[in-house]
Write an enzyme that holds these catalytic residues in place. Structure first.
Site, PDB file in Angstrom:
ATOM      1  N   ASP A  94       0.858  -1.184   0.000  1.00 42.39           N
ATOM      2  CA  ASP A  94       0.000   0.000   0.000  1.00 42.39           C
ATOM      3  C   ASP A  94       0.896   1.237   0.000  1.00 42.39           C
ATOM      4  O   ASP A  94       2.108   1.136   0.111  1.00 42.39           O
ATOM      5  CB  ASP A  94      -0.969  -0.028   1.178  1.00 42.39           C
ATOM      6  CG  ASP A  94      -0.258  -0.064   2.517  1.00 42.39           C
ATOM      7  OD1 ASP A  94       0.971   0.108   2.544  1.00 42.39           O
ATOM      8  OD2 ASP A  94      -0.928  -0.267   3.537  1.00 42.39           O
ATOM      9  N   ASP A 268      -8.041  -7.339   1.070  1.00 48.68           N
ATOM     10  CA  ASP A 268      -7.025  -7.549   2.112  1.00 48.68           C
ATOM     11  C   ASP A 268      -7.567  -7.051   3.435  1.00 48.68           C
ATOM     12  O   ASP A 268      -8.430  -6.168   3.465  1.00 48.68           O
ATOM     13  CB  ASP A 268      -5.737  -6.778   1.799  1.00 48.68           C
ATOM     14  CG  ASP A 268      -5.850  -5.325   2.252  1.00 48.68           C
ATOM     15  OD1 ASP A 268      -5.303  -5.000   3.323  1.00 48.68           O
ATOM     16  OD2 ASP A 268      -6.513  -4.517   1.577  1.00 48.68           O
TER      17      ASP A 268
END
Length: 379
Positions: A94, A268
């Site tokens: 990320d 996720d």
């Protein structure tokens, strides 16, 4: 040739969910899929071999945390994140944006980026689109995320509009700063909160930039599930059919199924390992808190319908004993089970799509899990 390629396989005739495969420089994985989270270059208490045994094709690591510890330059010197953590399958990182907005007590947003304080020691730091790309290029993940602003829920339309416009400008800067497009795919992140007009604007901006994949951000931040589902219903159709779609931060079983039905390919969440650390387990019959006294003499598996390593070898009574004594092995066993449960759930979702019966599967699962009950407990 881009680093990431999405292969469409089929649509579920009953629901419209998609079956596909994502190809990366470190192998392919079938979708819809769940990605275990390895924040600090490790999925807590799990070895890479164990993750492979449960058929995980991709895991997630965190740019913000690895920038602070051990530092992205050290990971680069190690040969990149794959070598550093001994994982030869796909990795998604990320951008660090969510952590900047959620962990730091102090933050100041400006056009250049975000000033904030290190949550570990209070030092002043600055993260920009260019810095987020520099860190992720050093980490060498297969999929990296554009740096975006993550407004809380709820936020006003006016604030969200400015935020979406800024996120689009930052996305463009990320594309320009990205130095390894041939071996790292950069995903754009659609924002806009619960506002359809702003989601449309965000998606239009990002699709025009032709990212290899798209994430749907700003959900699972405290909004009710019916709002999340409504936003997905009008957002996923705005994204290209030939690119992967990733719903960030979602990991409860009901949301995985509902997200897949609405066209999402990747999910996720830290949920399975986080709840495992306090003894909460996902089972085919619902939520089970193994620390409860009623399991002290229960010598059956956590889940009688599960064939994972934990359930094949250890009893509820033994795992309860380990958890009550703060033994790390107990956390390993519950973490293994929860991760296996979600990865296996996604395989069941994929099989239901193949058979054009995901709607039926949802009904059966919700009934068995107890999600249909008025006082249904989530995690």
């Amino acid at each position: 040739m881009t680093a990431i390629r999405y292969e469409f396989i089929k649509t579920c005739k009953q629901t419209g969910a998609r079956l596909g495969r994502v190809h990366t420089p470190h192998g392919s994985f079938d979708t819809p899929t769940f990605m275990p989270v390895g924040t600090l270059a490790t999925v807590k208490t799990m070895s890479p071999e164990e993750l492979k045994a449960m058929d995980s094709g991709i895991i997630l690591s965190n740019t913000y945390h690895l920038w602070l510890r051990p530092g992205h330059e050290i990971v680069r010197e190690a040969g990149g994140l794959h070598k550093f953590m001994n994982w030869d399958r796909a990795i998604l990182t990320d951008s660090g944006g969510f952590q900047v907005f959620s962990l730091s007590d102090f933050r100041r947003i400006e056009e250049e980026g975000v000033h904030f304080r290190n949550h570990l020691n209070g030092d002043k730091l600055f993260l920009s689109p260019e810095k987020a790309m520099e860190i992720q290029n050093a980490l060498g993940s297969d999929i990296m995320m554009a740096f975006d602003e993550c407004p809380p829920f709820p936020a006003t339309f006016e604030y969200m509009k400015k935020s979406v416009e800024r996120t689009s400008r930052w996305a463009e800067r990320c594309l320009k700063a990205h130095e390894r497009p041939q071996d790292q795919g950069l995903f754009g992140i659609v924002q806009g909160g619960e506002f359809e007009e702003l989601r449309r604007q965000s998606a239009k901006d990002l699709v025009s930039m032709d990212f290899p994949g798209y994430a749907i951000g700003g959900l699972s931040v405290g909004e009710p599930k019916d709002i999340m589902n409504r936003v997905l219903e009008f957002t996923t159709p705005l994204l290209p059919d030939d690119k992967p779609r990733y719903l960030m931060g979602v990991g409860s079983p009901d949301s995985l199924i509902d997200g897949a039905i609405r066209g999402v390919d990747m999910f996720d969440c830290v949920l399975p390992t986080r709840i495992a650390r306090n003894g909460t387990c996902m089972t085919s019959e619902g939520r089970l808190v193994v620390k409860n006294a009623k399991f002290a003499r229960d010598f059956g598996p956590l889940d009688p319908n599960c064939d994972c390593y934990t359930c094949k070898n250890y009893s509820r009574a033994y795992i309860r004993h380990l958890m009550k004594c703060d033994e790390t092995f107990g956390i390993r066993l519950t973490s293994y089970h929860n991760l296996h449960f979600l990865l296996n759930l996604m395989e069941q979702v994929r099989q239901a799509i193949r058979e054009d019966r995901l709607g039926d599967f949802r009904e059966e699962f919700f009934e068995q899990y107890g999600f249909n009950k008025p006082n249904a407990k989530n995690f």
